[in-house]
Design a protein around this motif. Sequence first.
Motif, PDB file in Angstrom:
ATOM      1  N   HIS A   4       0.831  -1.195   0.000  1.00 47.53           N
ATOM      2  CA  HIS A   4       0.000   0.000   0.000  1.00 47.53           C
ATOM      3  C   HIS A   4       0.864   1.241   0.000  1.00 47.53           C
ATOM      4  O   HIS A   4       1.882   1.299   0.668  1.00 47.53           O
ATOM      5  N   CYS A   5       0.399   2.224  -0.741  1.00 51.91           N
ATOM      6  CA  CYS A   5       1.088   3.510  -0.743  1.00 51.91           C
ATOM      7  C   CYS A   5       0.568   4.349   0.413  1.00 51.91           C
ATOM      8  O   CYS A   5      -0.510   4.109   0.918  1.00 51.91           O
ATOM      9  N   ARG A   6       1.336   5.316   0.822  1.00 49.57           N
ATOM     10  CA  ARG A   6       0.925   6.206   1.909  1.00 49.57           C
ATOM     11  C   ARG A   6      -0.082   7.221   1.404  1.00 49.57           C
ATOM     12  O   ARG A   6      -0.117   7.550   0.234  1.00 49.57           O
ATOM     13  N   GLY A   7      -0.856   7.735   2.324  1.00 46.78           N
ATOM     14  CA  GLY A   7      -1.841   8.756   1.976  1.00 46.78           C
ATOM     15  C   GLY A   7      -1.178  10.076   1.618  1.00 46.78           C
ATOM     16  O   GLY A   7      -0.099  10.380   2.083  1.00 46.78           O
ATOM     17  N   GLN A  24     -11.958   0.330   2.422  1.00 44.28           N
ATOM     18  CA  GLN A  24     -11.212  -0.435   3.432  1.00 44.28           C
ATOM     19  C   GLN A  24     -10.442  -1.540   2.728  1.00 44.28           C
ATOM     20  O   GLN A  24     -10.988  -2.258   1.903  1.00 44.28           O
ATOM     21  N   ALA A  25      -9.180  -1.705   3.042  1.00 47.63           N
ATOM     22  CA  ALA A  25      -8.403  -2.803   2.491  1.00 47.63           C
ATOM     23  C   ALA A  25      -8.872  -4.117   3.099  1.00 47.63           C
ATOM     24  O   ALA A  25      -9.312  -4.165   4.233  1.00 47.63           O
ATOM     25  N   GLY A  52      -5.815  -2.766   9.245  1.00 47.68           N
ATOM     26  CA  GLY A  52      -6.888  -1.771   9.352  1.00 47.68           C
ATOM     27  C   GLY A  52      -6.719  -0.598   8.421  1.00 47.68           C
ATOM     28  O   GLY A  52      -7.108   0.517   8.758  1.00 47.68           O
ATOM     29  N   HIS A  53      -6.163  -0.824   7.232  1.00 43.14           N
ATOM     30  CA  HIS A  53      -5.947   0.265   6.279  1.00 43.14           C
ATOM     31  C   HIS A  53      -7.266   0.838   5.813  1.00 43.14           C
ATOM     32  O   HIS A  53      -8.163   0.117   5.422  1.00 43.14           O
ATOM     33  N   GLU A  64      -7.114  11.152   3.992  1.00 42.36           N
ATOM     34  CA  GLU A  64      -6.300  10.712   5.123  1.00 42.36           C
ATOM     35  C   GLU A  64      -6.236   9.188   5.097  1.00 42.36           C
ATOM     36  O   GLU A  64      -7.215   8.527   4.784  1.00 42.36           O
ATOM     37  N   PHE A  65      -5.097   8.632   5.448  1.00 40.13           N
ATOM     38  CA  PHE A  65      -4.887   7.188   5.444  1.00 40.13           C
ATOM     39  C   PHE A  65      -4.664   6.723   6.877  1.00 40.13           C
ATOM     40  O   PHE A  65      -3.735   7.172   7.537  1.00 40.13           O
ATOM     41  N   HIS A  66      -5.534   5.843   7.377  1.00 39.96           N
ATOM     42  CA  HIS A  66      -5.426   5.326   8.742  1.00 39.96           C
ATOM     43  C   HIS A  66      -4.942   3.886   8.719  1.00 39.96           C
ATOM     44  O   HIS A  66      -5.370   3.100   7.871  1.00 39.96           O
ATOM     45  N   VAL A  67      -4.079   3.532   9.671  1.00 40.36           N
ATOM     46  CA  VAL A  67      -3.607   2.153   9.833  1.00 40.36           C
ATOM     47  C   VAL A  67      -3.366   1.882  11.308  1.00 40.36           C
ATOM     48  O   VAL A  67      -3.271   2.808  12.120  1.00 40.36           O
ATOM     49  N   ILE A  68      -3.237   0.601  11.646  1.00 39.23           N
ATOM     50  CA  ILE A  68      -2.805   0.187  12.972  1.00 39.23           C
ATOM     51  C   ILE A  68      -1.428  -0.445  12.791  1.00 39.23           C
ATOM     52  O   ILE A  68      -1.285  -1.486  12.148  1.00 39.23           O
TER      53      ILE A  68
END
Length: 138
Positions: A4-7, A24-25, A52-53, A64-68
Amino acid sequence: MRVHCRGSNTPPPAAFPSCEAGRQAEGPTRARVSRHDAHPGGVRTYIDLAVGHEWNPIRPHVTEFHVIDMDLDVVSTAGRGVFIDDEDEFEDHRAAMNYPAALAESLEASAAELFQAVKAQQAPFDGTDVGWFTKGRI
């Protein structure tokens, strides 16, 4: 494995079909990739394994890109070569937070697969990613 690329404030590049805004990925294990071509520590590639992408549009032309973050990182530096970082933190958090076995095994397998891909300079870790990350900075 999906990378995955960053936001950023631009839509995800077509070369990364799993980076669609607002979607959602799928699956438990994915990775973020960051290129640091001019990093003072000699970091060439940094892959942060995360779950959790999710892409969240927050206003026109800004997503905005959210991840855990799951601690495990695959890193390539000029001085140390390719290595998996933060395995100790991953094990500590795995025990403390009681990660499901399937999740932990998937993360470890993904880290090993990414380690081999970076070490062998397989695409996109052969330099073909530089153009996409450069576009994200413009």
